[in-house]
Design a protein around this motif. Sequence first.
Motif, PDB file in Angstrom:
ATOM      1  N   MET A 242       0.843  -1.204   0.000  1.00 38.38           N
ATOM      2  CA  MET A 242       0.000   0.000   0.000  1.00 38.38           C
ATOM      3  C   MET A 242       0.879   1.255   0.000  1.00 38.38           C
ATOM      4  N   LYS A 243       0.558   2.164  -0.875  1.00 35.36           N
ATOM      5  CA  LYS A 243       1.340   3.400  -0.953  1.00 35.36           C
ATOM      6  C   LYS A 243       0.969   4.335   0.207  1.00 35.36           C
ATOM      7  N   GLN A 244       1.883   5.229   0.445  1.00 27.54           N
ATOM      8  CA  GLN A 244       1.669   6.180   1.536  1.00 27.54           C
ATOM      9  C   GLN A 244       0.407   7.015   1.325  1.00 27.54           C
TER      10      GLN A 244
ATOM     11  N   PHE B  51      -2.669   5.005   2.065  1.00 28.30           N
ATOM     12  CA  PHE B  51      -2.804   4.875   3.518  1.00 28.30           C
ATOM     13  C   PHE B  51      -3.457   6.142   4.110  1.00 28.30           C
TER      14      PHE B  51
ATOM     15  N   LEU C   5      -7.143   6.332   3.196  1.00 25.03           N
ATOM     16  CA  LEU C   5      -7.974   5.410   3.971  1.00 25.03           C
ATOM     17  C   LEU C   5      -8.224   5.941   5.380  1.00 25.03           C
ATOM     18  N   ILE C   6      -7.182   6.482   5.966  1.00 29.83           N
ATOM     19  CA  ILE C   6      -7.323   7.060   7.308  1.00 29.83           C
ATOM     20  C   ILE C   6      -8.303   8.244   7.249  1.00 29.83           C
TER      21      ILE C   6
ATOM     22  N   PHE D 122     -12.187   9.017   9.174  1.00 31.02           N
ATOM     23  CA  PHE D 122     -12.473  10.045  10.190  1.00 31.02           C
ATOM     24  C   PHE D 122     -13.155  11.310   9.662  1.00 31.02           C
TER      25      PHE D 122
ATOM     26  N   ASN E  51       8.400   4.618   1.697  1.00 31.38           N
ATOM     27  CA  ASN E  51       7.513   5.189   0.689  1.00 31.38           C
ATOM     28  C   ASN E  51       6.228   4.395   0.559  1.00 31.38           C
ATOM     29  N   ASP E  52       6.273   3.178   0.980  1.00 28.92           N
ATOM     30  CA  ASP E  52       5.035   2.413   0.917  1.00 28.92           C
ATOM     31  C   ASP E  52       4.818   1.648   2.221  1.00 28.92           C
ATOM     32  N   PHE E  53       3.611   1.307   2.430  1.00 26.99           N
ATOM     33  CA  PHE E  53       3.254   0.589   3.658  1.00 26.99           C
ATOM     34  C   PHE E  53       2.984  -0.870   3.276  1.00 26.99           C
TER      35      PHE E  53
ATOM     36  N   PHE F 279       0.883  -3.391   5.189  1.00 21.20           N
ATOM     37  CA  PHE F 279      -0.579  -3.344   5.198  1.00 21.20           C
ATOM     38  C   PHE F 279      -1.113  -3.526   3.781  1.00 21.20           C
ATOM     39  N   LYS F 280      -1.331  -4.761   3.452  1.00 15.84           N
ATOM     40  CA  LYS F 280      -1.871  -5.045   2.121  1.00 15.84           C
ATOM     41  C   LYS F 280      -3.298  -4.485   2.027  1.00 15.84           C
ATOM     42  N   ASP F 281      -3.948  -4.531   3.155  1.00 14.00           N
ATOM     43  CA  ASP F 281      -5.289  -3.963   3.236  1.00 14.00           C
ATOM     44  C   ASP F 281      -5.419  -3.390   4.642  1.00 14.00           C
ATOM     45  N   LEU F 282      -6.105  -2.264   4.727  1.00 11.18           N
ATOM     46  CA  LEU F 282      -6.205  -1.634   6.031  1.00 11.18           C
ATOM     47  C   LEU F 282      -7.337  -2.287   6.824  1.00 11.18           C
TER      48      LEU F 282
ATOM     49  N   PHE G 268      -8.213  -2.611   9.846  1.00 13.70           N
ATOM     50  CA  PHE G 268      -8.370  -2.139  11.225  1.00 13.70           C
ATOM     51  C   PHE G 268      -9.699  -1.415  11.337  1.00 13.70           C
TER      52      PHE G 268
ATOM     53  N   LEU H  75      -7.864   2.304  14.784  1.00 16.19           N
ATOM     54  CA  LEU H  75      -7.050   3.371  14.172  1.00 16.19           C
ATOM     55  C   LEU H  75      -6.992   4.593  15.093  1.00 16.19           C
TER      56      LEU H  75
ATOM     57  N   ARG I 242       3.957   9.081  10.609  1.00 16.75           N
ATOM     58  CA  ARG I 242       3.607   7.930   9.756  1.00 16.75           C
ATOM     59  C   ARG I 242       4.392   6.697  10.183  1.00 16.75           C
TER      60      ARG I 242
ATOM     61  N   LEU J 156       3.125   5.455  13.490  1.00 21.36           N
ATOM     62  CA  LEU J 156       1.821   4.821  13.344  1.00 21.36           C
ATOM     63  C   LEU J 156       1.956   3.440  12.697  1.00 21.36           C
TER      64      LEU J 156
ATOM     65  N   LEU K   2       0.641   0.047  14.417  1.00 19.97           N
ATOM     66  CA  LEU K   2      -0.333  -0.814  13.733  1.00 19.97           C
ATOM     67  C   LEU K   2       0.233  -2.217  13.510  1.00 19.97           C
TER      68      LEU K   2
END
Lengths: 190, 185
Positions: free
Chosen positions: A1-3, A6, A9-10, A14, B105-107, B110-113, B115, B120, B167, B170, B174
């Motif tokens: 997942m790209k920054q 992310f 989604l956050i 909210f 640069n990437d997370f 977390f393939k999918d969020l 949570f 969160l 970031r 977090l 997570l």
Amino acid sequence: MKQEEFDQLIQAQFANDVVNPPAHVEEAVFHTLSVSTRKTKYFGWFISLVVVGFTSLAAWQLVNHPEPDDATNPSNAVPVLLDNTASVPIEGELKGQSNEDASLGLNERSNEAMDETEFILAVPQSTSKEDPSALTEGVQGRILATESTLETISSRPVEAIESNELKNEPELEKEHEETWTLPAKVKVKH
Amino acid sequence: MDAADIEIIELCKKGDPNAQRKIYARYSPLMFAVALRYTNARPDAEDVLQESWIKVFRHIKSFSEHNSFEGWLRRIVVNTAITHYRRNQKHQFQLEISEVHATPNDFEAFKDLDFTKEELAQAIERLPKGYGMVFKMYVIDGFKHKEIAEQLGIDLNTSKSQLSRARKYLQDVLESMSRRANEEH
């Protein structure tokens, strides 16, 4: 997942959050608002009252205590035109008087600084504490005499000045018998 | 913003109390949620909400209908919360830029969020105050770094570095939560 994903989604989780606030907050908000509105209104009324009060007081003073209209009061005196030649006898008349007049100084200055054709705007003031009306009458008489000597002209005559335009224009010059110099202006005389 | 909203706002500009009540009822839940996010406790959030509404009604004449009313309200709440926070905590947001760790640069973790919102929120609440403030302002409420720097009284680069740190922090939180959840299962 790209920054960025992310973050999005956050944000989506909210952004549309809603929570009902307790009722007392609403009452507090509108109570504060009404108090502040009332304060502003009262302040406005107070200012209006002050303005009206001052205006009424000033008007009452004007009606009940009119200021004496004589030449001894400089604020009531009518400004008059005096020329510096007319001021000479006044100086003579006033010599010897104990109270030095401000108009004397003014006339002295006018003698020094202005030429004969200039006029000064002066305010006649009392020169004698004993009899101010006598001086006033004398001053007024001289003012009338001065005014009679004044000549009113609508415009000042200006002498005509000969234009040099024609003089500066190049003349047709004859250098030799058959040679003419250009540019030139040919004048035909009849 | 629809026509009804514009009409109510115009009435509020004239000081109509009924219009003020209507606009309060409509936007208070949103504003209270924002206030709760930026304060430590519910009573603080209530104070912030009250202060914000008074600011809104006092300055509503300066609001232009070409802008987003919701965005304008959101900004007022956040700014009020920051002022409130500073007043109470005297917190400083200064951090050295050189201390910033490299941000991924990437997370990939977390393939999918997967949570919940509450999880969160818990993770965000665990961020150090300075980081958390910048993160919430930038990611959730859409402030620009310049605005954040102005509001928090910090350098533009500090705002950027704090966001990067937030970031990273977090991500770690997570990950640990995810690991714990897997162990439990």
